[in-house]
Design an enzyme around this catalytic site. Structure first.
Site: not given
Ligand code: DOR
Ligand code: ZN
Length: 411
Positions: A87, A279
Site C-alpha cells: 500500500n 504490522d
Molecule cells: O492500521 C493500519 N495501518 N492498518 C492497515 O491496514 C494499514 C496500515 C498502514 O499502512 O498504515
Molecule cells: Zn499492515
C-alpha cells in the site's frame, strides 16, 4: 567466523562453538581446538527473527519510513528478514512498479526482504517477480478495496501460479460511525466486521490464505476452522482499547477489549497462532494529533522480538512457541533455511541476555516517526546480531551496509 556461547538448540541451551562459512552454519561443536579468532558471547544465542508484515512506506511516504531506516530499525530489534506490504504511493499493482520497488530494496535494505504485490488484474505478470500478494477486504491506509467478483477472477488466476495470499479482513458493510477515542474506534470497526470478512474468504477460490492481524480468539477459531493461516501482532497481544494512547493507538483492525486481547494472548501462548508479525505501520506525530483525522497504524518492527523475549523471561510464554511463530513458520513460508542453530542453516542469529530487560523508550529506537505505542514497556534488545556470517549489530551498534539485504520470496 567462530562464535562460542550458549545456544538454543533443539529446545534447550547448549554450550558450543558455532562455525560460520559463506553465511551458513558450518558446524556446531561442543569443543574445538583452533588458533582462529573466536567471538565469545555472554547470555544466549537464538535464531534471528523474520517479520512477515511491515510497511516501510517506500515509494511515496518516505517522510514516515523508508527501506534503509526501516531495515536498520529491524536489525536493532533482532529481525533480519521482512515482508513489505504494497500500500505505497503509488500502490504496487503492476510488474514495473514491483520491479522498481525490488530495486529500491536492493539498493537500500540492510536485511533480506520480500515484497507483497497488491492483488489486481496484473497478478499473473507480477507473479513472475513475487509469490506473495495482499488483499484488502476494507480500506485502510490507501484505498485498495475491491469488488467480490473481480477479486474472485484475480484470485483464480493468482492461484494457478501457486502464489500465497495475505488478507486484511474487515467488512465495511458492518462499520458504524467513526469514533473519537479508542473504545469508539473499536465500535466503529467492530469484531463482527472482522469475523464476517473471514467468513467471506470461504466463498473465494480455493488456495493459500493467510489472515493478517487477528484480534481475538473468536476470529482465530474461524480462521483455523476454515483451514486458513493465522497472524497476530504485538499491539493486539499487549494493548487494548483501554490503553491511554488516544490517536497513537488508532490502528486497523482496532485495539479490542481487554477480554478479546487476553483471549488471543492465551491462544498465542498455547501455540495456536501460525505467525507473529509487527504490522509496522508508522505515521508522523503531527498526523496523530486529532483522533478523527489521524491515520491508522502503529510502528513496531524494532520492539517485536524484544517484547516477546521479555515475556519469555517473565515466564509468560515458552521460547519455543515464540521461535515457531517468529522464525520457523515464516522461514518455511518464504522457503528459507532458518530458525535452527544447526549445520546447513543460514547464520542469522541474535545474542541476547535475559538479564538485560529495560524500559522501551522512543528516543532509543530508530524509527523516523519518533514514537512507539509501547513506551515504558519492558523489552530485551539484542547485544549482537549476526547476519550472513557478519556482525549486523555489534555491542548494540549497527554495523551493516546499505544494500546488503537480498531479495527473497520468489523461489
Ligand atoms: O492500521 C493500519 N495501518 N492498518 C492497515 O491496514 C494499514 C496500515 C498502514 O499502512 O498504515
Ligand atoms: Zn499492515
Amino acid at each position: 567466523m567462530i562464535i562460542k556461547g550458549t545456544a538454543y538448540i533443539r529446545g534447550s541451551y547448549e554450550n558450543c562453538y558455532i562455525g560460520i562459512e559463506d553465511g551458513k552454519i558450518d558446524f556446531v561443536k561442543k569443543s574445538l581446538k583452533t588458533n582462529k579468532e573466536v567471538e565469545k558471547f555472554d547470555g544466549v544465542i537464538l535464531p534471528a527473527g523474520i517479520d512477515m508484515h511491515v510497511h516501510f512506506r517506500e515509494p511515496g511516504m518516505t517522510e514516515k519510513e523508508d527501506f534503509y531506516n526501516g531495515s536498520v530499525s529491524a536489525a536493532y530489534g533482532g529481525i533480519t528478514a521482512v515482508m513489505d506490504m504494497p500500500n505505497n504511493d503509488p500502490a504496487i499493482d503492476s510488474h514495473s512498479r514491483l520491479e522498481k520497488k525490488i530495486k529500491i530494496g536492493r539498493k537500500k535494505s540492510v536485511i533480506d526482504f520480500g515484497l507483497y504485490g497488491l492483488m489486481c488484474e496484473n497478478v499473473e505478470k507480477m507473479a513472475e517477480l513475487t509469490d506473495f500478494f495482499k488483499v484488502y477486504m476494507a480500506s485502510s491506509t490507501g484505498d485498495q478495496k475491491i469488488g467480490q467478483e473481480e477479486l474472485k477472477r484475480w484470485l483464480k488466476k493468482a492461484y494457478s501460479h501457486d502464489v500465497k495470499v495475505a488478507f486484511h479482513c474487515e467488512d465495511e458493510d458492518l462499520f458504524y460511525e467513526p469514533g473519537e477515542n479508542l473504545a469508539e474506534h473499536n465500535e466503529h470497526r467492530p469484531l463482527e466486521s472482522e469475523l464476517e470478512a473471514i467468513e467471506e474468504l470461504k466463498g473465494l477460490p480455493e488456495g493459500d490464505k493467510y489472515v493478517c492481524h487477528l484480534t481475538s480468539k473468536k476470529s482465530l477459531d474461524r480462521t483455523t476452522d476454515h483451514g486458513f493461516l493465522s497472524e497476530v501482532t504485538p499491539h493486539h497481544l499487549f494493548l487494548s482499547e483501554e490503553a491511554f494512547l488516544g490517536p497513537f493507538g488508532k490502528v486497523n483492525p482496532p485495539l479490542r477489549s481487554e477480554g478479546d486481547r487476553y483471549s488471543i494472548w492465551e491462544a498465542f501462548e498455547r501455540g495456536e497462532l501460525n505467525f507473529i508479525a509487527s504490522d509496522h505501520a508508522p505515521h508522523l506525530e503531527e498526523e496523530k494529533e486529532e483522533f478523527a483525522d489521524a491515520p491508522s497504524g502503529v510502528p513496531g518492527v524494532e520492539t517485536l522480538y524484544p517484547l516477546l523475549l521479555n515475556s519469555v523471561s517473565r515466564g509468560k510464554i515458552d521460547l519455543s512457541t515464540v521461535i515457531e511463530a517468529l522464525v520457523l513458520n515464516p522461514a518455511e513460508r518464504l522457503g528459507l533455511k532458518r530458525g535452527k542453530i544447526k549445520e546447513g542453516y543460514d547464520a542469522e542469529l541474535v545474542n541476547i541476555d535475559f538479564r538485560d530487560a529495560e524500559k522501551i523508550r522512543s528516543e532509543k529506537l530508530h524509527y523516523k516517526c519518533g514514537w512507539t505505542p509501547f513506551e515504558g514497556f519492558q523489552g530485551i534488545f539484542p547485544q549482537n546480531v549476526i547476519s550472513k556470517g557478519e556482525f549486523l549489530v555489534k555491542d548494540r551498534e549497527f554495523m551493516g551496509e546499505k544494500g546488503r539485504g537480498e531479495y527473497i520470496g520468489d523461489n
